[in-house]
Scaffold this active site. Structure first.
Site, PDB file in Angstrom:
ATOM      1  N   HIS A   1      53.007  13.965  26.862  1.00 31.63           N
ATOM      2  CA  HIS A   1      52.776  13.759  25.426  1.00 31.63           C
ATOM      3  C   HIS A   1      53.681  12.661  24.873  1.00 31.63           C
ATOM      4  O   HIS A   1      53.827  12.544  23.676  1.00 31.63           O
ATOM      5  CB  HIS A   1      53.053  15.055  24.644  1.00 31.63           C
ATOM      6  CG  HIS A   1      51.864  15.942  24.479  1.00 31.63           C
ATOM      7  ND1 HIS A   1      50.960  16.177  25.477  1.00 31.63           N
ATOM      8  CD2 HIS A   1      51.424  16.654  23.410  1.00 31.63           C
ATOM      9  CE1 HIS A   1      50.024  17.007  25.036  1.00 31.63           C
ATOM     10  NE2 HIS A   1      50.274  17.314  23.793  1.00 31.63           N
TER      11      HIS A   1
ATOM     12  N   GLU B   1      36.772  12.218  26.466  1.00 32.58           N
ATOM     13  CA  GLU B   1      37.352  10.914  26.108  1.00 32.58           C
ATOM     14  C   GLU B   1      36.601   9.760  26.771  1.00 32.58           C
ATOM     15  O   GLU B   1      36.399   8.705  26.169  1.00 32.58           O
ATOM     16  CB  GLU B   1      38.827  10.867  26.510  1.00 32.58           C
ATOM     17  CG  GLU B   1      39.753  11.685  25.621  1.00 32.58           C
ATOM     18  CD  GLU B   1      39.811  13.157  25.997  1.00 32.58           C
ATOM     19  OE1 GLU B   1      39.038  13.598  26.878  1.00 32.58           O
ATOM     20  OE2 GLU B   1      40.637  13.877  25.413  1.00 32.58           O
TER      21      GLU B   1
END
Lengths: 318, 348
Positions: free
Chosen positions: B130, B61
């Site tokens: 999440h 990322e």
């Protein structure tokens, strides 16, 4: 010397000498507090940027670190605008908003330098992706230090550049120290190139700081990268930082390294070496031109105004 | 008849249209070209535009965000996708230190037209890593734009606006919103930065719902009708730049505000809205406010605790009712099946 050898020597000497003298002038001026920016000087390391940039085309782009004066100047960045930037003036290359650590000259392919170690490595990779995507005959170069090779983003960037076979040349300026901490206290294995080769990227180390050797290695690597095969290349240049991490002074009194450590490098000073290879009259013509250019650049910076209040909120969004 | 699309298809269509319109738009991120295609939002695009413009990435990322910035500097318009907003934290250095600062720090010589898509998760055990609504982190940083569309219409129009913007835009999606269907015109339009929408006009209390909490506020408005309370519901849509004027005008009329954040309240988007109003409305006596948001803990997975972690339409309605009445009323509406949109039904 043959004519083309002489011309190369002249170009390399001019670049080396110009960078050295600019930074010596920064050291001289620094106590006056006209320079409004921390400076991370490249004195002792000039051969890396000079040798590599001599091997590049004007339209190639470079990304670098906060120790970026040498790269900026070697790639052709405007000297007056750099000094004005250090002075925090409106005519600075970043309008006084970047300082020494954030030099930029897009027209000359200097895409920017960052104060956060390793940060511009993936930026160069992304630029290279765009070049390949558009089939442009240009290459991107990432200048970074030995410390940056410890950052996670370094490994991620090498992997992606190799995966996509991007037109990028990585150049590691290994001066052995991250601020005051030697590489041997930071890295389990000192051989950076071995780690790089693990990603399938050809890599070589230039141990002696010889500017001709650096130029030749960079020329060969740039040619390979430009041809599109076999993708990225990596060059590690061992070098030596003669002054402190940041600021105009020395740092031997701190005790983390000795002056003797830099002695061999001073004896191998590429500025003096190449100067000695040129006929004296030719050398003085070059030297005098450099002195005049530097005087003009500092005068330009002095004369330039500070940015007006209205500049504060400008350039946040385009 | 007006066309109806899901939030998923609205995002996919906006991406498709922008990629067709501008050859410089590239789309990448983990799994954008895999069989599930980021829950369908990137479906078919790799086949249509090719692997150079649409590609899955290594699990990197940080570097991929940095590469996106490099691409933007070279004149491309990258869209970098993260299937959960939690993963964007791995790219914070590039977003905060480079993307946000490049235009200013380099004196206007460069700019970064970058879109970072990310999805906030919720329900069925998404858990602590999440489920985070981290958009306030990005609102804090000058140089970034932040948008959190709640309807399919806005998802399409905001994504088009984000891609065309010359600045880095954090495009915040929500997993539960993916089930939303709504009016989405065909063809080209943008929902431009800096304009909120009054979703439902009302008189007695202003409900500002961010991201998915907009849906809960719309349901709360219906519950409040049961007790004859008229609520105005505002969707800020863009969080940076934030249209505080529309919210101020509403609160000046209703005298009451509830901001429902899709994140924690401390230093949150709601905190920013409330602080801005407090500064702007010092001449308006007696207005009342309440912030709602995630419970101040990491999100638990078990449904019994997760249900308590989030505000919902009924708790919002109850809070609004108390605010209007000026004291706790002990009223909590009974759940109504007709107000229940499709919920996330596990397992994956």
């Amino acid at each position: 010397m043959k004519r083309d050898e002489l011309e190369l020597t002249v170009r390399l000497y001019r670049s080396l000498r110009r960078i050295r003298r600019v930074e010596e002038e920064i050291v001289r001026v620094y106590p006056s507090d006209s320079i409004k920016s921390p400076v991370h000087l490249s004195i002792g390391q000039e051969a890396v940027a000079t040798g590599v940039c001599e091997a590049l085309e004007p339209r190639d782009v470079v990304f670098g670190s906060y120790r970026g004066h040498a790269m900026y100047l070697a790639k052709g960045g405007s000297l007056p605008r750099m000094i004005a930037e250090l002075y925090g003036k409106a005519d600075g290359c970043a309008r006084g908003k970047g300082g020494s650590m954030h030099l930029v000259d897009v027209e000359r392919g200097v895409m920017g330098t960052s104060a956060v170690v390793g940060t511009t490595i993936p930026n160069a990779v992304g630029y290279a992706y765009a070049l390949k995507h558009r089939r442009e005959n240009r290459i991107a170069v990432s200048f970074h230090g030995d410390g940056a090779t410890e950052e996670g983003v370094f490994a991620e960037s090498l992997n992606f550049a190799a995966l996509k076979q991007l037109p990028i040349l990585f150049v590691c300026e290994n001066n052995g120290y991250a601020i005051h901490t030697h590489q041997s206290r930071r890295q389990a294995t000192l051989d950076i190139c071995t780690r790089v080769r693990a990603y399938g990227i050809p890599a070589e180390t230039i141990e002696d700081g010889d500017v001709f050797r650096i130029f030749q290695a960079a020329r060969a690597a740039a040619a390979a990268v430009r041809s599109g095969s076999p993708g990225p290349r990596y060059i590690e240049c061992i070098t030596s930082r003669w002054l402190e991490h940041v600021g105009p002074g020395e740092d031997f009194e701190l005790g983390f390294r000795s002056r003797e450590e830099t002695e061999a490098w001073r004896k191998n000073d590429q500025v003096a070496r190449l100067g000695g290879m040129l006929p004296a009259p030719q050398r003085s013509v070059i030297d005098e031109a450099i002195e005049a250019e530097i005087a003009e650049a500092f005068a330009f910076a002095e004369a330039s105004p500070f940015p007006p209040a209205g500049e504060l909120l400008m350039h946040l969004y385009r | 008849m007006e066309r109806t699309l899901s939030y998923v298809d609205a995002i996919r269509e906006a991406t498709d249209l922008e990629m067709a319109r501008d050859a410089g738009v590239v789309l990448f991120g983990l799994d954008v070209d895999d069989p599930k295609a980021i829950l369908g939002t990137t479906r078919g695009l790799a086949g249509k535009y090719g692997g150079d413009r649409v590609f899955g990435t290594p699990l990197s990322e940080d570097a991929m965000c940095g590469a996106a910035i490099g691409m933007a500097l070279a004149g491309l318009r990258p869209i970098h996708v993260h299937i959960r907003m939690d993963f964007v934290l791995l790219a914070m250095n590039q977003l905060v230190n480079m993307a946000a600062k490049t235009h200013s720090m380099f004196g206007g010589q460069e700019h970064v037209p970058l879109v970072v898509r990310s999805i906030i998760g919720k329900s069925w055990g998404q858990g602590a890593q999440h489920s985070q609504g981290l958009y306030p982190l990005f609102m804090h940083v000058p140089g970034l734009k932040v948008v959190a569309p709640s309807t399919p219409y806005d998802a399409k129009g905001c994504l088009a606006a984000a891609v065309r913007d010359d600045n880095p835009v954090m495009f915040v999606e929500h997993r539960i919103l993916y089930y939303q269907k709504g009016r989405v015109p065909e063809g080209d339009y943008v929902v431009a930065p800096g304009k909120a929408r009054v979703a439902v006009p009302g008189r007695e209390v202003t409900l500002v719902g961010i991201s998915y909490m907009q849906v809960e506020c719309l349901r709360a408005q219906r519950y409040l009708e049961e007790v004859s309370v008229s609520a105005e519901v505002i969707d800020p849509i863009w969080l940076a730049p934030l249209d505080i004027g529309t919210i101020e005008a509403s609160v000046r009329r209703t005298g009451r505000l509830i901001v429902v954040d899709n994140g924690w309240m401390t230093c949150g988007a709601g905190a920013e809205i409330v602080a801005s109003l407090a500064e702007r409305m010092q001449d308006a006596p007696g207005w009342k406010l309440r912030r709602m948001g995630f419970a101040p803990v990491p999100c638990p997975t078990t449904p019994s605790l997760e249900a308590l972690f989030y505000p919902n339409a009924r708790t919002i309605a109850a809070a609004a009712f108390d605010l209007v009445k000026g004291a706790p009323q002990g009223w909590l509406p009974a759940a109504r099946a007709d107000l229940k949109l499709i919920e996330f039904k596990g397992p994956f």
